[in-house]
Write an enzyme that holds these catalytic residues in place. Structure first.
Site, mmCIF file in Angstrom:
data_model
loop_
_atom_site.group_PDB
_atom_site.id
_atom_site.type_symbol
_atom_site.label_atom_id
_atom_site.label_comp_id
_atom_site.label_asym_id
_atom_site.label_seq_id
_atom_site.Cartn_x
_atom_site.Cartn_y
_atom_site.Cartn_z
ATOM 1 N N CYS A 163 0.821 -1.216 0.000
ATOM 2 C CA CYS A 163 0.000 0.000 0.000
ATOM 3 C C CYS A 163 0.851 1.261 0.000
ATOM 4 C CB CYS A 163 -0.923 0.029 1.206
ATOM 5 S SG CYS A 163 -1.881 -1.471 1.394
ATOM 6 N N TYR A 190 -5.939 -24.341 2.096
ATOM 7 C CA TYR A 190 -6.586 -23.104 2.527
ATOM 8 C C TYR A 190 -6.147 -21.988 1.594
ATOM 9 C CZ TYR A 190 -7.925 -25.511 6.812
ATOM 10 O OH TYR A 190 -8.475 -26.387 7.701
#
Lengths: 550, 550
Positions: free
Chosen positions: A43, A279
């Site tokens: 970010c 997962y």
């Protein structure tokens, strides 16, 4: 000894590895990362381009050495998983020219997402770039150094990354053209809420090309000629594409795992894929918007980190549920903060949810304290019981605070009556005795209780009756609704007789507050009254929206 | 026609009058205000003294003329109610030399509170001042103009007003002595949480006299000699008393209305006094702390405004309940924000509530983004189920946001597991992918789930076993816990054999995060481990507290 293999070492993968080790000192953990870094500050990339984050090293949150040592994880950067064999619990890995197989007991996929490139001619020109990784960022910075000044740079896409990149380039004093296929930037906002963002972008020298899709790119010796679908074209020095991301789900797909919407990896609430020993978390997975009860793809850092933590627990045999997302998000656009949470009106319109909305334009702190700036807030809620559905806000200060409080209100399934009673912290530098969120609660609850009746800007044109502008005469310079008559609020009581009691009255003021006072007054004097939601301020944004859409 | 009389025209009274008129155009409303102004910005007074709010007029939120006209209220300033006759629905009013009676159908008492003056010799010196009203403020400003520079000004009381006044005086470059009878300022904080506030006050040139009660004041020709109960004394040019307020309940008491704690006016949840036609709101009334289920006196603007609104509805025949308070509050102390919500540990210790606490010292936004500053957060919750009981925070940025989110979490009866799942808005300028509030949830939930075990600073001295400082060697310069050995986290795994497995281990790092990693590791290697809550950072504040108390 149990062996867990993690594919992808950024937000979700790194969080999971660290949590796994904290919860289980004995499990063997291998972290395979295709790129050269783990756990980097995704970010932060636009801010380094703009020079706001000066040191590139700041973006490397954890080094491979430190992470390996601290968490006793076998971290392999530059190792790319080529295939997964769920049946034999095997992954095939390439490290440069080398290739090897690795067995696992549990596998966690955290491969992230990749930037989408529009499928148009010329998109493969080396001056078309994306921003997703550190190498992407490095390339952009290198290219910016070669570019001739005064040739604009194109930014394709007005979402978070597009806006952040546009700001970064303007910080470098480069001319920027922001190109967006929709009639608005920041699609999490409803169109009228994006109007202040457009104005702010223009004020900061960003040339906005809305409603423009690229149909092709012509490579020139000194730049790119971008051709729009409306047959106009524009010349730029380079083009940064920020039109969104798609889940990195090819591996999963080839392994036969079930996919979700938009090519995401499908997981259950325990973050388990269709194969029980595999997962998946983060930007690659489908998640669940609990507000509207539907699957979504929400590639954001917050959920990725929390998912990584939960998936780790679940791979160790716990059963911890990921609750889904409510789409809390914020973006800084120059001096403006643009935030949203929950569902917007555009989306609600596509459902049969019976909602209402209010608009607040209110000081972020006490008006008498220096530096007060306006927060523009839109709140959506269920008409039936006032339950909060979503909110959007823009403003220079205090937007993140209000969105966060509303994020919690949403999470707690609160309603607008709860907002009336919010006991937020107040001192003049921070807020008001009646916070904008209290005010939003007041306005919404007034309507639900039948103490006021609103009309929305979009229905003003269909209104039959008298339109009364109750602002003071000097306020009318900002513009008026046509065919309105001006009776300032403080003389309305004595001049009410000038109105025709057989006709409905539409009241408006600047933001809706005085309109409420006036509409209460006239209603009790026997008039049928509606008060314009958000006042002239919202109306103006609405009119602007119509122009942008046309 | 119904006649409603309101006594007091500031927050509660003015809110009620405006709401009454909006809800009922016909009711007759008389607003009696003893002072010269209505609806002034009480909370802004210190900032005008300090010159931050430059124009005095900004503090006059509504003028009498405007308010009267807009809401058709008979506003009488300078009218003091002398007595109430509940039986005959009558108030006796004085306006200068004139006196008259007024009948009412419903009466609303919003008389506010008055500044407390300690009952000591010399307190009547005209250089002893308080700050509660505009005239008080005017007097302080006038006196400050006459004062000789370099003579310190005494501020008595380290609560909100005392701190705001101290800051205001320092802004004017005046020397300030802040005198507080307790060992800490800001009594809503626990003592260890007040330590950064003390440090900040000192850094900004406020001389702090803690643990000092005034026993008498000697009037000198050029100032005041303040004598403390420890027989020390100090000379000041003037003294501003800010030791709290007491409810203005004399009228109510004389009228036979039931009183509550600390001489407040007792009201039920509908803000009705013991006489059904008399309502009361604001700083004068007893309210209800729903967190601990007990009556409190909380003279703050937010509740006063909301109560005014509700009392108006109830006087018109509705039944709207005031939900009580949770004591959300904030104060700016120079560059620091100091906030609290719910119950603090001092108070919990006096109950049989089985609570736990965690401390977080975390960046207010992404650490790699420039300008990150530390938020010090303490969270208290029920041991049984994690329900949030209260929180305190200090820091330069983002404190109000976290306290507001926790205020909502408290209001929604949320628990620490809900904090783990908070989906707050994240972009680097605003927060972190794992917000300090997520972190607080993680730490608390880890403890409740048995994944970690904390020890609090106050019990370190009683700890029997090995104390291991896992910080890096260069961090030890900041200080260490005596008798600790240093094994940096990243070599702990290989050096664990240096520890005695028969003895318990106390782990600490700087803030508790790495301590968690270490304590998980050692626990799984077979050690009995506790991790120091909040790390050395909290420990240091704790040590400082002990020194201040002694």
């Amino acid at each position: 000894m149990k062996h867990i293999v993690i594919v992808g070492g950024v937000a979700g993968g790194a969080s999971a590895a660290a949590r796994l080790r904290r919860m289980d000192e004995k499990v063997s953990i291998t972290l395979l990362e295709r790129g050269p870094y783990i756990s980097f500050a995704n970010c932060g990339l636009p801010y380094h381009i703009g020079g706001e984050i000066i040191e590139r090293d700041k973006l490397l949150v954890q080094t491979v050495e430190q992470f390996s040592k601290r968490f006793n994880v076998n971290v392999c950067v530059g190792h790319e998983v080529l295939s997964i064999d769920p049946e034999h619990h095997l992954v095939e890995v390439a490290n440069g020219d080398e290739q090897y197989s690795l067995t696992y007991d549990k596998l966690l996929l955290s491969p992230g997402a990749q930037a989408i490139l529009p499928n148009i001619s010329g998109i493969d020109d080396p001056r078309v770039l994306v921003l997703r990784s550190l190498p992407d960022m490095d390339l952009i910075i290198a290219r910016l150094r070669q570019i001739r000044p005064n040739v604009p740079i194109g930014v394709l896409g007005g979402g978070f990354i597009g806006l952040e990149v546009a700001e970064a380039l303007r910080r470098l004093n480069l001319p920027v053209i922001l190109i967006e296929a929709q009639s608005q930037v920041m699609s999490s906002l409803d169109p009228e809420m994006a109007v202040p963002v457009h104005q702010h972008l223009l004020e900061h020298g960003v040339e906005l090309h809305l409603n423009r899709s690229l149909s092709r790119i012509h490579s020139l010796h000194d730049g790119l000629q971008l051709e729009y679908n409306n047959s106009q074209s524009v010349k730029v020095g380079m083009l940064i594409c920020a039109v969104g991301v798609k889940a990195e789900s090819q591996l999963a797909e080839e392994a036969g795992l079930e996919l979700g919407i938009n090519g995401t990896i499908k997981v259950n609430e325990y973050l388990q894929t269709s194969h029980s020993d595999i997962y998946a978390v983060g930007d690659a997975v489908q998640t669940y918007d609990w507000v509207l009860n539907h699957p979504v793809h929400l590639p954001l850092a917050g959920p990725a980190n929390r998912q990584g933590r939960l998936a780790a627990d679940n791979m160790l045999g716990h059963k911890r549920r990921f609750r889904g997302v409510q789409k809390t998000a914020i973006c800084r656009v120059f001096d403006l903060s643009v935030g949203a949470v929950g569902v917007n009106e555009k989306t609600l319109k596509e459902t049969d949810v019976d909602y209402q909305k209010v608009y607040i334009h209110s000081n972020h702190h006490a008006g008498y304290f220096p530096g007060a700036s306006t927060i523009h807030l839109k709140l959506l809620y269920l008409k039936e019981n006032g339950q909060i559905l979503g909110a959007q806000a823009t403003g220079k200060e205090g937007v993140d605070k209000r969105i966060d409080v509303l994020a919690l209100a949403l999470q707690a399934r609160m309603n607008v009556y709860d907002l009336e009673e919010l006991e937020l912290c107040y001192a003049p530098p921070y807020g008001s005795a009646k916070d904008p969120l209290n005010q939003a609660g007041f306005v919404a609850a007034n309507c639900l209780r039948g103490d006021d009746d609103m009309i929305y800007s979009e229905y003003v044109k269909d209104f039959v009756g008298q339109i009364v502008d109750i602002r003071d005469p000097e306020e009318l310079k900002a513009g008026i609704i046509s065919d309105s008559i001006n009776i300032p609020l403080d003389s309305l009581r004595e001049r009410a007789s000038e109105l025709d009691p057989t006709q409905a009255v539409l009241i408006y003021c600047q933001v809706g507050l005085r309109g409420h006072v006036a509409s209460c007054m006239l209603r009790q004097l026997g008039f049928r009254v509606v008060n314009l939601a958000g006042g002239y301020c919202t109306y103006q944004d609405w009119v602007e929206t119509l122009q942008e859409e046309s």
